[in-house]
Design a protein around this motif. Sequence first.
Motif, mmCIF file in Angstrom:
data_model
loop_
_atom_site.group_PDB
_atom_site.id
_atom_site.type_symbol
_atom_site.label_atom_id
_atom_site.label_comp_id
_atom_site.label_asym_id
_atom_site.label_seq_id
_atom_site.Cartn_x
_atom_site.Cartn_y
_atom_site.Cartn_z
ATOM 1 N N SER A 97 0.813 -1.217 0.000
ATOM 2 C CA SER A 97 0.000 0.000 0.000
ATOM 3 C C SER A 97 0.845 1.264 0.000
ATOM 4 C CB SER A 97 -0.929 0.005 1.220
ATOM 5 O OG SER A 97 -0.191 -0.063 2.434
ATOM 6 N N ILE A 98 2.135 1.141 -0.321
ATOM 7 C CA ILE A 98 2.990 2.324 -0.415
ATOM 8 C C ILE A 98 2.737 3.059 -1.731
ATOM 9 C CG2 ILE A 98 5.375 3.123 -0.581
ATOM 10 C CD1 ILE A 98 6.214 0.874 1.230
ATOM 11 N N LEU A 99 2.689 2.312 -2.817
ATOM 12 C CA LEU A 99 2.523 2.894 -4.149
ATOM 13 C C LEU A 99 1.206 2.450 -4.766
ATOM 14 C CD1 LEU A 99 6.132 2.300 -5.511
ATOM 15 C CD2 LEU A 99 5.150 4.502 -4.909
ATOM 16 N N GLU A 100 0.660 3.338 -5.560
ATOM 17 C CA GLU A 100 -0.577 3.060 -6.304
ATOM 18 C C GLU A 100 -0.264 3.127 -7.788
ATOM 19 O OE1 GLU A 100 -4.957 5.153 -7.092
ATOM 20 O OE2 GLU A 100 -3.603 5.944 -5.555
ATOM 21 N N GLU A 101 -0.579 2.055 -8.521
ATOM 22 C CA GLU A 101 -0.272 2.025 -9.948
ATOM 23 C C GLU A 101 -1.326 2.787 -10.742
ATOM 24 O OE1 GLU A 101 1.248 -1.101 -13.395
ATOM 25 O OE2 GLU A 101 0.548 -1.845 -11.451
ATOM 26 N N ILE A 102 -0.855 3.511 -11.759
ATOM 27 C CA ILE A 102 -1.720 4.306 -12.634
ATOM 28 C C ILE A 102 -1.684 3.691 -14.026
ATOM 29 C CG2 ILE A 102 -2.189 6.618 -13.525
ATOM 30 C CD1 ILE A 102 -0.546 7.747 -11.245
ATOM 31 N N PRO A 103 -2.828 3.567 -14.690
ATOM 32 C CA PRO A 103 -2.820 3.018 -16.054
ATOM 33 C C PRO A 103 -1.894 3.817 -16.966
ATOM 34 C CG PRO A 103 -5.061 3.181 -15.218
ATOM 35 C CD PRO A 103 -4.195 3.869 -14.220
ATOM 36 N N LEU A 104 -1.174 3.108 -17.820
ATOM 37 C CA LEU A 104 -0.205 3.744 -18.719
ATOM 38 C C LEU A 104 -0.436 3.270 -20.143
ATOM 39 C CD1 LEU A 104 3.524 4.377 -18.095
ATOM 40 C CD2 LEU A 104 2.892 3.106 -20.135
ATOM 41 N N ARG A 105 -0.321 4.195 -21.069
ATOM 42 C CA ARG A 105 -0.426 3.842 -22.483
ATOM 43 C C ARG A 105 0.646 4.604 -23.265
ATOM 44 N NH1 ARG A 105 -6.198 6.955 -23.254
ATOM 45 N NH2 ARG A 105 -5.401 9.086 -23.550
ATOM 46 N N ILE A 106 1.020 4.055 -24.411
ATOM 47 C CA ILE A 106 2.059 4.650 -25.250
ATOM 48 C C ILE A 106 1.427 5.167 -26.535
ATOM 49 C CG2 ILE A 106 4.188 4.186 -26.524
ATOM 50 C CD1 ILE A 106 4.858 2.082 -24.451
ATOM 51 N N ARG A 107 1.761 6.416 -26.864
ATOM 52 C CA ARG A 107 1.184 7.043 -28.057
ATOM 53 C C ARG A 107 2.276 7.250 -29.101
ATOM 54 N NH1 ARG A 107 -0.838 13.131 -27.619
ATOM 55 N NH2 ARG A 107 1.417 13.371 -27.362
#
Length: 356
Positions: free
Chosen positions: A188-198
Motif C-alpha cells: 500500500s505504499i505505491l498506487e499504480e496508474i494506467p499507462l499507455r504509449i502514443r
Amino acid sequence: MAAPSMAAALAASLPAPQAAPTPAAPTCVQLDGIVVTKILKHSREAFSTTAHGLLLGLDLDGILEVSNSFALPNHNNDDDEKATKSIARYQQSMLRSLKEVQGDDNVVGFYQATSLGAFFNQSLIDTQAIHQDRLRHGGVVIVHDISQTARGNASFRAFKLTPAFMDAYRRANFSTAGLISHRLTFGSILEEIPLRIRTNALLSSYLSTLATRSSSTFSDAHPGVATTSVLSPSYSGLDIGNMGLTKNLEQVAEAIDNYRTEEGNVAYLSRQIAREKLRAETYVTKRKEENARRVAQGLNALPEEDVSRLFRIPPEPSRLESMLLLGQVDAYAKSLESSAGTGLVKMYAAKASSGV
C-alpha cells in the motif's frame, strides 16, 4: 548515487508549492514514443540500474501527457553535497535551455530503471514524495524493468504514493503504531496508474507495414515460407535456458538477508527502549514509595522530577526500511515465479515435441 542526492537536487530545482487549488490526480499516463525510446536508450547505456531522469509534459483533463524527457547525470564517486549541487545545476540548465527553444519544460515526474521488478528503495520514495508535494498534479514515477526488456518485453509502469503513505511520510511516523493506524504494508505504499504509449500516425503506419506479411516471389516456395516479412523472425521465445534464474535466486537470498539484518537492528533498538522504560518506571515507583514514607513520617514529599531528563528513552525505530525490503523480496519472488513458470512450460513443450 546516494539516496538523498537526487531528492535533494529535485527539492532545490523544483518550484515551491503554489497556493492555487490542486487539480485532480491524474487517472492515466500517456507516454510519447520518443520518451519510450529515450528511456530505453538511457537504460541500455547506463551502468546497472542507475538510469534515472526527469519527465516533461502537461496534465490535460486527468491525463498526464509525457512528451519529453532527459537523463540526469550519475555521480557514484562524489560526496552527497557535491553531487546534489551538480545535479541541481544540470537540471536548471536543461530546463532553461528547453524554455529558450520553446520546448516542454514542465516537470511532471521522473523515471527510474530497475531490474527484476525490485524498485522499492528510499531514494525513489523520497523523490516521489517531493514531486507530490511540489507539483500541482502530484507527479508520477515511471519504472522501467531492464530485465524484462532483455527478454523482449518492454516493461513500463507508472506509480504514485498513496494518500495514507504520504500522511505518514509528512508526519515521519513509521513506528509500529503508525503503520497500524495508517494500515500500511509494502503493498500500500505505491498506487499504480494506467499507462499507455502514443505514437504518431506515420510511425504506426510504418510499423504496421514492417509487420505485414507478403506473398513470396518464388512460385515453388514451401507452404511454410510462402509468405515473407520485412522483419526477420525471432526465435528467442523458444529458448529454454534458465533466463537468469540463478541471478534471480541470488537476489532473493540477498534481499532476505538484508531484511533479517534490518529486523535484527530493530529488535536491538526495541530492547534498548524497553530497558530504558523499565529503568524509568522503576525510578518513578521508588520515588512514589519514598514520598509515601516521608508523608507518613510527617516530612515534606520530594519534588517531582522530569523523568525524560533523567532517562533518555530513544524513539521507536522506523519500520519503513523493513517495509521496503519486504517489497523487494516480494518483487524478486514474483519475477522468479514468472521466469520459472515460463521455463517449465517451454521444457514440457520441448519434451512433448521430441517424443521423449
